[in-house]
Design a protein around this motif. Structure first.
Motif, PDB file in Angstrom:
ATOM      1  N   TYR A 225       0.825  -1.217   0.000  1.00 12.71           N
ATOM      2  CA  TYR A 225       0.000   0.000   0.000  1.00 12.71           C
ATOM      3  C   TYR A 225       0.858   1.265   0.000  1.00 12.71           C
ATOM      4  O   TYR A 225       0.498   2.260  -0.635  1.00 12.71           O
ATOM      5  N   ARG A 226       1.991   1.222   0.682  1.00 11.45           N
ATOM      6  CA  ARG A 226       2.891   2.390   0.667  1.00 11.45           C
ATOM      7  C   ARG A 226       3.449   2.606  -0.738  1.00 11.45           C
ATOM      8  O   ARG A 226       3.580   3.729  -1.198  1.00 11.45           O
ATOM      9  N   LEU A 227       3.782   1.524  -1.423  1.00 13.35           N
ATOM     10  CA  LEU A 227       4.254   1.646  -2.804  1.00 13.35           C
ATOM     11  C   LEU A 227       3.158   2.213  -3.700  1.00 13.35           C
ATOM     12  O   LEU A 227       3.421   3.041  -4.571  1.00 13.35           O
ATOM     13  N   ARG A 228       1.941   1.788  -3.455  1.00 13.86           N
ATOM     14  CA  ARG A 228       0.811   2.312  -4.231  1.00 13.86           C
ATOM     15  C   ARG A 228       0.648   3.811  -3.989  1.00 13.86           C
ATOM     16  O   ARG A 228       0.414   4.580  -4.913  1.00 13.86           O
ATOM     17  N   GLU A 229       0.774   4.232  -2.738  1.00 18.57           N
ATOM     18  CA  GLU A 229       0.680   5.660  -2.414  1.00 18.57           C
ATOM     19  C   GLU A 229       1.789   6.453  -3.099  1.00 18.57           C
ATOM     20  O   GLU A 229       1.549   7.559  -3.589  1.00 18.57           O
ATOM     21  N   LEU A 230       2.989   5.895  -3.134  1.00 17.09           N
ATOM     22  CA  LEU A 230       4.084   6.576  -3.833  1.00 17.09           C
ATOM     23  C   LEU A 230       3.746   6.775  -5.305  1.00 17.09           C
ATOM     24  O   LEU A 230       4.017   7.823  -5.870  1.00 17.09           O
ATOM     25  N   GLN A 231       3.169   5.751  -5.899  1.00 14.44           N
ATOM     26  CA  GLN A 231       2.838   5.853  -7.315  1.00 14.44           C
ATOM     27  C   GLN A 231       1.729   6.880  -7.541  1.00 14.44           C
ATOM     28  O   GLN A 231       1.828   7.724  -8.426  1.00 14.44           O
ATOM     29  N   ILE A 232       0.694   6.827  -6.733  1.00 11.11           N
ATOM     30  CA  ILE A 232      -0.467   7.695  -6.951  1.00 11.11           C
ATOM     31  C   ILE A 232      -0.183   9.140  -6.561  1.00 11.11           C
ATOM     32  O   ILE A 232      -0.420  10.056  -7.346  1.00 11.11           O
ATOM     33  N   PHE A 233       0.328   9.346  -5.356  1.00 16.93           N
ATOM     34  CA  PHE A 233       0.443  10.703  -4.830  1.00 16.93           C
ATOM     35  C   PHE A 233       1.764  11.388  -5.168  1.00 16.93           C
ATOM     36  O   PHE A 233       1.806  12.599  -5.335  1.00 16.93           O
ATOM     37  N   ASP A 234       2.840  10.622  -5.234  1.00 14.36           N
ATOM     38  CA  ASP A 234       4.148  11.212  -5.511  1.00 14.36           C
ATOM     39  C   ASP A 234       4.581  11.023  -6.956  1.00 14.36           C
ATOM     40  O   ASP A 234       5.674  11.419  -7.334  1.00 14.36           O
ATOM     41  N   GLN A 235       3.723  10.380  -7.737  1.00 12.48           N
ATOM     42  CA  GLN A 235       3.989  10.177  -9.160  1.00 12.48           C
ATOM     43  C   GLN A 235       5.304   9.435  -9.423  1.00 12.48           C
ATOM     44  O   GLN A 235       6.016   9.739 -10.373  1.00 12.48           O
ATOM     45  N   VAL A 236       5.616   8.468  -8.566  1.00  9.73           N
ATOM     46  CA  VAL A 236       6.774   7.609  -8.782  1.00  9.73           C
ATOM     47  C   VAL A 236       6.275   6.385  -9.551  1.00  9.73           C
ATOM     48  O   VAL A 236       5.367   5.708  -9.085  1.00  9.73           O
ATOM     49  N   PRO A 237       6.844   6.079 -10.709  1.00  6.65           N
ATOM     50  CA  PRO A 237       6.327   4.976 -11.541  1.00  6.65           C
ATOM     51  C   PRO A 237       6.744   3.598 -11.021  1.00  6.65           C
ATOM     52  O   PRO A 237       7.506   2.871 -11.647  1.00  6.65           O
ATOM     53  N   ILE A 238       6.234   3.245  -9.859  1.00  4.75           N
ATOM     54  CA  ILE A 238       6.628   2.013  -9.184  1.00  4.75           C
ATOM     55  C   ILE A 238       6.350   0.786 -10.049  1.00  4.75           C
ATOM     56  O   ILE A 238       7.237  -0.021 -10.307  1.00  4.75           O
ATOM     57  N   LEU A 239       5.113   0.621 -10.459  1.00  4.74           N
ATOM     58  CA  LEU A 239       4.721  -0.585 -11.182  1.00  4.74           C
ATOM     59  C   LEU A 239       5.439  -0.689 -12.524  1.00  4.74           C
ATOM     60  O   LEU A 239       5.924  -1.758 -12.890  1.00  4.74           O
ATOM     61  N   GLN A 240       5.546   0.391 -13.220  1.00  8.80           N
ATOM     62  CA  GLN A 240       6.221   0.373 -14.514  1.00  8.80           C
ATOM     63  C   GLN A 240       7.690  -0.012 -14.349  1.00  8.80           C
ATOM     64  O   GLN A 240       8.220  -0.819 -15.117  1.00  8.80           O
ATOM     65  N   ASN A 241       8.345   0.572 -13.353  1.00  9.27           N
ATOM     66  CA  ASN A 241       9.752   0.249 -13.098  1.00  9.27           C
ATOM     67  C   ASN A 241       9.923  -1.198 -12.642  1.00  9.27           C
ATOM     68  O   ASN A 241      10.869  -1.874 -13.035  1.00  9.27           O
ATOM     69  N   ALA A 242       8.995  -1.672 -11.827  1.00 13.45           N
ATOM     70  CA  ALA A 242       9.060  -3.053 -11.348  1.00 13.45           C
ATOM     71  C   ALA A 242       8.896  -4.035 -12.503  1.00 13.45           C
ATOM     72  O   ALA A 242       9.561  -5.079 -12.536  1.00 13.45           O
ATOM     73  N   ARG A 243       8.042  -3.712 -13.445  1.00  7.42           N
ATOM     74  CA  ARG A 243       7.852  -4.598 -14.595  1.00  7.42           C
ATOM     75  C   ARG A 243       9.119  -4.718 -15.428  1.00  7.42           C
ATOM     76  O   ARG A 243       9.368  -5.757 -16.033  1.00  7.42           O
TER      77      ARG A 243
END
Length: 75
Positions: free
Chosen positions: A32-50
């Motif tokens: 959930y913290r990673l999701r918050e980073l992606q949504i609120f801080d615009q860090v492309p977590i999922l894209q980078n993880a892929r």
């Protein structure tokens, strides 16, 4: 901090822990913290993880799977 400043290695480390502890309730918090980073801080977590999927351990791939379930595959 690992994900924001640690680049590929930092994200890999977090995904490794997430995948390794998939049955641990703390893993939900991490996801959930990673999701918050992606949504609120615009860090492309999922894209980078892929991008790391094929270069990583089974735990990292499991961690990515958890994120995809949480985020939805369309993100």
């Amino acid at each position: 901090m690992l994900v924001r400043k640690g680049e590929e290695a930092g994200l890999c480390a977090v995904l490794e822990v997430l995948g390794h502890r998939s049955e641990d309730p703390d893993s939900d918090y991490i996801a959930y913290r990673l999701r918050e980073l992606q949504i609120f801080d615009q860090v492309p977590i999922l894209q980078n993880a892929r991008l790391l999927r094929d270069l990583s351990s089974e735990n990292v791939r499991d961690g990515l799977g958890q994120l995809e379930e949480l985020f939805g595959r369309e993100v």
